[in-house]
Design a protein around this motif. Structure first.
Motif, mmCIF file in Angstrom:
data_model
loop_
_atom_site.group_PDB
_atom_site.id
_atom_site.type_symbol
_atom_site.label_atom_id
_atom_site.label_comp_id
_atom_site.label_asym_id
_atom_site.label_seq_id
_atom_site.Cartn_x
_atom_site.Cartn_y
_atom_site.Cartn_z
ATOM 1 N N GLU A 179 26.665 11.596 -26.725
ATOM 2 C CA GLU A 179 27.065 11.389 -26.990
ATOM 3 C C GLU A 179 26.767 13.249 -26.515
ATOM 4 N N LYS A 180 25.782 14.003 -26.071
ATOM 5 C CA LYS A 180 25.491 15.608 -25.976
ATOM 6 C C LYS A 180 25.439 15.814 -24.132
ATOM 7 N N GLY A 181 26.435 14.441 -23.675
ATOM 8 C CA GLY A 181 25.965 14.513 -22.682
ATOM 9 C C GLY A 181 25.373 15.632 -21.664
ATOM 10 N N GLU A 182 24.897 15.904 -21.806
ATOM 11 C CA GLU A 182 23.467 16.659 -20.778
ATOM 12 C C GLU A 182 22.769 15.328 -19.520
ATOM 13 N N SER A 192 29.247 8.400 -21.457
ATOM 14 C CA SER A 192 29.606 9.714 -22.438
ATOM 15 C C SER A 192 30.694 10.038 -22.478
ATOM 16 N N LYS A 213 31.353 13.698 -22.126
ATOM 17 C CA LYS A 213 31.813 14.177 -21.877
ATOM 18 C C LYS A 213 31.901 13.887 -20.481
ATOM 19 N N GLU A 214 32.432 12.213 -19.918
ATOM 20 C CA GLU A 214 32.919 12.377 -18.309
ATOM 21 C C GLU A 214 33.701 11.929 -18.734
#
Length: 297
Positions: A86-89, A227, A229-230
């Motif tokens: 969820e954070k994508g880091e 993710s 984020k990706e």
């Protein structure tokens, strides 16, 4: 007048060329894919997963360009893995038996990764106790036996929902020791996991065996989760895994890692006990366990 206009036009053309040259092409951009290292140093399941990722990235290189696979050295259970997605880091993807809460947190590549193999669970028991399970034919007959599980496993809620008496254990090595000491009666492990795990943990599990007569069937399917984020990497892996499913590479990989376990389990000789549950979505992809399985052997 024409000469005066030419100079600024040439100047702006020169600047434009410099700007274009300084912008990296998306085609040549390198995709950085962060993968997990497994839940423990003994977690050999990660080899299948990481080879799967590498093949999916390799098969899409012509379209998406270069890639780099980076290992996140922080070991994490499935709950933490989805928080990281969820954070994508620190994590690009993970693998899990699908359930609603996971599908809300990440992008799902809908290619069944193990094609039903991990829906079958074999029972690990203390040596000499397997005779207590030999005549069991139903779920009700199995329920009086205590089961050892980790709260992070997908089977935990399912067996809880089905009314089993569960004893919690923090990790697998501790669980096997607890089983040998009689803290509970059995541990269910996926067909693709159980034989390799008992071999790797032989130092603490030499007194344990797999019950030969029965198997649990828990409707489930393993997917890759990426993710949110990706989105680009999701599209790349989605294309790669679907291509592998069609061209036979996925089946070849399954055979490489799991064929021996499938043949050793001899599912055709076991009484199958099905555990219904609410965790599994309506869509159930059905695939053969192996592309060439002579189950008579």
């Amino acid at each position: 007048m024409e000469k005066e206009l030419t100079k600024p036009l040439c100047f702006f053309a020169y600047i434009s060329l410099l700007m274009i040259a300084s912008i990296p092409s998306l085609v040549n951009a390198k995709d950085i894919v962060i993968v997990n290292v497994g839940e423990s140093p003994q977690d050999n399941r990660i080899f299948f997963k990481n080879e799967l990722v590498k093949l999916a990235l390799e098969i899409t290189k012509e379209t998406y360009g270069e890639y780099e696979i980076v290992e996140n050295s922080q070991r994490m259970n499935i709950s933490r893995a989805f928080r990281e997605l969820e954070k994508g880091e620190n994590l690009t993807l993970t693998f899990a038996h699908t359930r609603e809460e996971f599908e809300q947190k990440a992008l799902v590549v809908r290619v069944p990764l193990r094609r039903g193999i991990d829906a079958f669970r074999l029972l690990v028991v203390k040596k000499g106790q397997e005779k207590n399970f030999s005549n069991i034919k139903s779920l009700e007959e199995l329920k009086p036996f205590k089961v050892g599980l980790s709260p992070n496993w997908s089977t935990y809620k399912i067996m809880q929902e089905n009314g089993f008496d569960i004893v919690d254990s923090p990790n697998y090595a501790t669980m096997l020791k607890m089983l040998e000491r009689g803290r509970f009666d059995f541990v269910p492990r996926a067909l693709n996991e159980v034989y390799d795990e008992l071999k790797r943990y032989q130092a603490v599990s030499d007194g344990l065996v797999v019950v030969p007569d029965i198997a649990l069937y828990i409707p489930s399917v393993s997917f890759m989760f990426v993710s949110p984020k990706e989105p680009r990497i999701f599209q790349r892996l989605n294309s790669g895994l679907h291509a592998m499913s069609i061209n036979g590479q996925l089946q070849d990989l399954l055979d490489k890692y799991h064929r021996d376990s499938v043949l050793k389990a001899k599912i055709q000789n076991r009484h199958i006990i099905t555990l219904e549950h609410s965790e599994f979505p309506v869509f159930i992809p059905h695939e053969p366990l192996l592309k060439e399985c002579d189950c008579a052997k």
